[in-house]
Every structure is written in C-alpha cells, then in structure tokens.
Design an enzyme around this catalytic site. Structure first.
Site, PDB file in Angstrom:
ATOM      1  CG  ASP A  40      32.832  39.497  32.095  1.00 42.01           C
ATOM      2  OD1 ASP A  40      32.842  40.664  32.551  1.00 42.01           O
ATOM      3  OD2 ASP A  40      33.194  38.502  32.742  1.00 42.01           O
ATOM      4  CG  ASP A  53      40.091  42.434  37.954  1.00 42.27           C
ATOM      5  OD1 ASP A  53      38.933  42.737  38.285  1.00 42.27           O
ATOM      6  OD2 ASP A  53      40.528  42.578  36.798  1.00 42.27           O
TER       7      ASP A  53
END
Length: 255
Positions: free
Chosen positions: A130, A11
């Site tokens: 997500d 990330d």
C-alpha cells in the site's frame, strides 16, 4: 506473449464485500459468494480477496468463507488478511486458496516472506504494498483497512519492493492509495517506476475507471495484471466488454 490478467478485487469486512475511496468510507457492495460467482462467470482470470481489517484487529482471515469460495470457483484466487505464520498460510491454502498475500505482517516481520517461500515456494507468495506519495516520496503504509489504524510505516516503496523480491516473493500487487476508488486512472508514473525494478509479476491496483485506463496501464506501465474493484462492483464496466475492447486494442487477454 503472456496474456495480461484482469483481476477483480473483493475487500472483505465482517463477512461482506466492501469498497472505499482512498482506503476510507467503505460501503457494502454485496455477498462474497455472490460477487465471486458473478466474476467467475464473466471471465475474470483470477480473484483477490482482502480481509481488510484482520491485521489491524490482530486476527487472521476466516477459513470458512475461503473454503466455501473454493467450492464455488474453478479459477485461481488469492487470499490476504492477518496471515502471520507458516501455520496460518497452510490453513488458508488447505482451505482452497491458490495463493496467499501478505502486507502488514511482512512489514512487521520481513523474515516471514523467507519462511513462506521456503515452505510453499515463490509461486504462491504474493506481497501487497500500500503506497502513498508524500512530500515527493513514495511511502509504504500498513494496517490500512481501518482509518484509525492506518499509518506510514517509515519504509520507502521502491526500497521495500526490492527487498521483498530479494526475499523470494513471487508476485507484487502495488496498491496506489492516492488513486484508490477514484476511477481517474492508474498511477502510471508510480507503476512504471516499480516496473523498472520489479522482476516478478507486477499487478496494478487503484484507479481503474474505463477501458482506456486498462489499455494505458498495460502499454505504458507494462504490468502483468490489472486489479480493480468499484468499476466491476457497480457494473460500470463488465469484464466481457473490457476484454473484448482490450483485444481490439492489441492487448493480449484470455477471451
């Protein structure tokens, strides 16, 4: 039988690799090239880079670090972050990425999936989802890279999973938000439900803490790859050790 893939996830925020828990409280883990080089040397099958705030901030992932990463790696890598058009995707792929992943931009404009597939082919178009369980239902969230922008987009996870396949997506990464960063194991029930309707490669994300978690997600959810971050960033589970233990457990991996 195809080998199962082990995929470190990096990330990226402000040019650094970060990691949070349940998509919150991100902490810096290191430099992009440092971690990418480490995982390549350890035998990762591929890498995934998410510029986690790009979509929420209305920008696209930096081509500069994608280009630098491409010079370093000789394994496939996928890039996500604010890719909203064929032109954006073309620049990221020409910078050296092997695949592009879209999440919030696809939710905002689903036809983007069709456009990318038409130009680049399904094989390099990945959809990130997500997903969070609320009131007994699985819902898709978007703009999750920042706490102040994350929101339920009103779509049910499995319905969206079906739609992205119909539009030609070649791979799906299912990020189980309730498990993210907890190291308590993958969400096997959610992943197994996704597997039943997912006919393209399915990658599990969220919750890896030990070798047993990887064994279970491959055996019980029958995913094609397992993505993990904190367990690798902290050296808690080196990739060579993980692969050796998976091989001993009868899981086909590239050694």
């Amino acid at each position: 039988m195809l080998t199962r893939r082990i995929i470190p996830c990096l990330d990226v925020r402000d040019g650094l690799v970060v990691k949070g828990v349940k998509f919150r409280n991100h902490r810096v883990q290191g430099e992009i090239l440092e971690l990418a080089g480490r995982y390549r040397a350890q035998g990762a099958d591929e890498l995934v880079f998410y510029d986690i705030t790009a979509s929420a901030e209305g920008r696209s992932v930096s081509r500069d670090w994608v280009r630098e990463t491409a010079r370093l790696l000789d394994i496939p890598f996928c890039v996500a972050g604010g890719i909203r058009s064929v032109a954006d995707a073309r620049e990221v792929l020409f910078a050296g990425a092997d695949k592009i992943s879209i999440n919030s931009p696809a939710l905002a404009r689903p036809a983007l999936i069709d456009e990318l597939v038409a130009v680049f082919g399904s094989q390099c178009v990945v959809i990130g989802i997500d997903s969070m369980l609320r009131d007994g239902e699985l819902w898709v969230w978007q703009y999750t890279g920042r706490e102040d922008t994350a929101r339920d987009c009103g779509r049910r996870t499995l319905e969206w999973l079906s739609e992205v396949q119909e539009r030609g997506a070649g791979e799906v990464v299912l990020n189980c938000m309730d498990c993210d960063g907890t190291r308590q194991g993958y969400d096997l029930l959610q992943l197994a439900a996704a597997r039943e309707i997912c006919h393209v490669p399915l990658i599990a994300s969220g919750g890896a803490g030990c070798t047993a978690d990887f064994v279970r997600v491959f055996r019980e959810a029958r995913v094609d790859g397992a993505l993990a971050a904190s367990v690798f960033h902290t050296h808690a589970l080196p990739i060579p050790q993980l692969k050796s233990q998976l091989h001993a457990a009868g899981i086909e991996v590239r050694l």
